[in-house]
Design a protein around this motif. Structure first.
Motif, PDB file in Angstrom:
ATOM      1  N   LEU A  28     -60.734  40.699 122.525  1.00 31.48           N
ATOM      2  CA  LEU A  28     -61.517  39.848 121.638  1.00 31.48           C
ATOM      3  C   LEU A  28     -60.887  39.670 120.262  1.00 31.48           C
ATOM      4  O   LEU A  28     -60.907  38.582 119.696  1.00 31.48           O
ATOM      5  CB  LEU A  28     -62.926  40.421 121.467  1.00 31.48           C
ATOM      6  CG  LEU A  28     -63.774  40.521 122.744  1.00 31.48           C
ATOM      7  CD1 LEU A  28     -65.092  41.218 122.443  1.00 31.48           C
ATOM      8  CD2 LEU A  28     -64.012  39.148 123.335  1.00 31.48           C
ATOM      9  N   MET A  29     -60.340  40.739 119.702  1.00 29.43           N
ATOM     10  CA  MET A  29     -59.835  40.675 118.340  1.00 29.43           C
ATOM     11  C   MET A  29     -59.007  41.915 118.028  1.00 29.43           C
ATOM     12  O   MET A  29     -58.971  42.879 118.807  1.00 29.43           O
ATOM     13  CB  MET A  29     -60.990  40.569 117.333  1.00 29.43           C
ATOM     14  CG  MET A  29     -62.022  41.689 117.455  1.00 29.43           C
ATOM     15  SD  MET A  29     -63.406  41.556 116.307  1.00 29.43           S
ATOM     16  CE  MET A  29     -62.638  42.182 114.799  1.00 29.43           C
ATOM     17  N   GLN A  30     -58.327  41.861 116.893  1.00 28.27           N
ATOM     18  CA  GLN A  30     -57.596  43.018 116.374  1.00 28.27           C
ATOM     19  C   GLN A  30     -57.889  43.106 114.883  1.00 28.27           C
ATOM     20  O   GLN A  30     -57.856  42.101 114.168  1.00 28.27           O
ATOM     21  CB  GLN A  30     -56.100  42.875 116.621  1.00 28.27           C
ATOM     22  CG  GLN A  30     -55.285  44.119 116.254  1.00 28.27           C
ATOM     23  CD  GLN A  30     -54.678  44.050 114.863  1.00 28.27           C
ATOM     24  OE1 GLN A  30     -54.226  42.994 114.441  1.00 28.27           O
ATOM     25  NE2 GLN A  30     -54.666  45.158 114.156  1.00 28.27           N
ATOM     26  N   ALA A  31     -58.241  44.291 114.426  1.00 31.85           N
ATOM     27  CA  ALA A  31     -58.566  44.492 113.010  1.00 31.85           C
ATOM     28  C   ALA A  31     -58.083  45.881 112.597  1.00 31.85           C
ATOM     29  O   ALA A  31     -57.266  46.494 113.307  1.00 31.85           O
ATOM     30  CB  ALA A  31     -60.071  44.326 112.786  1.00 31.85           C
ATOM     31  N   TYR A  32     -58.580  46.359 111.468  1.00 30.55           N
ATOM     32  CA  TYR A  32     -58.186  47.681 110.971  1.00 30.55           C
ATOM     33  C   TYR A  32     -59.428  48.485 110.612  1.00 30.55           C
ATOM     34  O   TYR A  32     -60.508  47.929 110.371  1.00 30.55           O
ATOM     35  CB  TYR A  32     -57.283  47.546 109.740  1.00 30.55           C
ATOM     36  CG  TYR A  32     -55.929  46.960 110.071  1.00 30.55           C
ATOM     37  CD1 TYR A  32     -54.842  47.785 110.362  1.00 30.55           C
ATOM     38  CD2 TYR A  32     -55.738  45.580 110.119  1.00 30.55           C
ATOM     39  CE1 TYR A  32     -53.604  47.253 110.694  1.00 30.55           C
ATOM     40  CE2 TYR A  32     -54.508  45.032 110.451  1.00 30.55           C
ATOM     41  CZ  TYR A  32     -53.450  45.876 110.730  1.00 30.55           C
ATOM     42  OH  TYR A  32     -52.231  45.351 111.069  1.00 30.55           O
TER      43      TYR A  32
END
Length: 218
Positions: A28-32
């Protein structure tokens, strides 16, 4: 037991987080996230990240309503990346797309012949449309009718399959079987059961000499 102390945060105190739909397997997504965001995620099961642009912690869906209920958190082999497996409500991407990864760089290969992978792709499309409920979508209309409408369609399509098989009509049987499978996948998606869950049951019934029937399993 693996814990937060096993995470290798970068010099900036952050670690990359990949978020995956637990139902479909779609990324779905990549974040930190910083340590506090990881700890909050583990304690609340609300997907929590660190915004590098705003320099603050944020909970997915807190303002948009497109929440992520975390069902599993995994640490990679080197301890420098984290996987959130979530139940997504609505779209994951700020553009309104189901996934942030919707801009292909390669032409996709044509689907392989047979059912291998096809059911998963159809299930993924159904799950995406259940999450976003696009206007004029058959999935959205069927969903609006409630689970009883879906179950009625399964019963109707099963009857059509029986009739086509009884008449030995190969073309009609293939068409009606496809309709039945679609609505069965719809029911699975509504309840949160994935094709992988069904496959696990079937695999558990496999014997050395062939597939066991339901009464023989176990």
């Amino acid at each position: 037991m693996t814990g937060v102390d096993d995470l290798n945060f970068g010099a900036d105190g952050l670690i990359p987080v990949v978020t995956q739909d637990a139902r479909t397997g779609a990324v779905l997504m990549q974040a930190y996230a910083d340590r506090a965001a990881i700890e909050r995620t583990l304690s609340t099961r609300e997907a929590t990240y660190w915004s590098r642009s705003r320099a603050e912690q944020w909970v997915k869906g807190a303002t948009s309503g497109h929440t992520q209920h975390v069902v599993d958190v995994q640490l990679d082999c080197d301890g420098d990346s984290v996987l959130y497996r979530v139940e997504q409500t609505g779209s994951a991407c700020h553009t309104g797309e189901y996934s942030c990864f919707h801009r292909p760089l390669l032409d996709t290969d044509p689907p392989a012949a047979g059912l291998d992978g096809t059911l998963e792709r159809v299930y993924g499309t159904i799950a995406e449309r259940l999450a976003t409920l696009p206007e004029n979508s058959y999935v959205a209309r069927l969903h609006a009718g409630g689970i009883d409408r879906v179950l009625k369609k399964i019963s109707e399509e099963a009857g059509e399959v029986l009739l086509a098989a009884k008449n030995a009509d190969r073309e009609e049987l293939a068409t009606e079987a496809a309709d039945l499978m679609f609505h069965l996948l719809f029911a699975l998606a509504e309840v949160g059961v994935s094709p992988g869950d069904v496959a696990a049951v079937l695999q558990g019934r496999e014997g050395r000499t062939g597939l066991k029937g339901p009464k023989e399993a176990g």
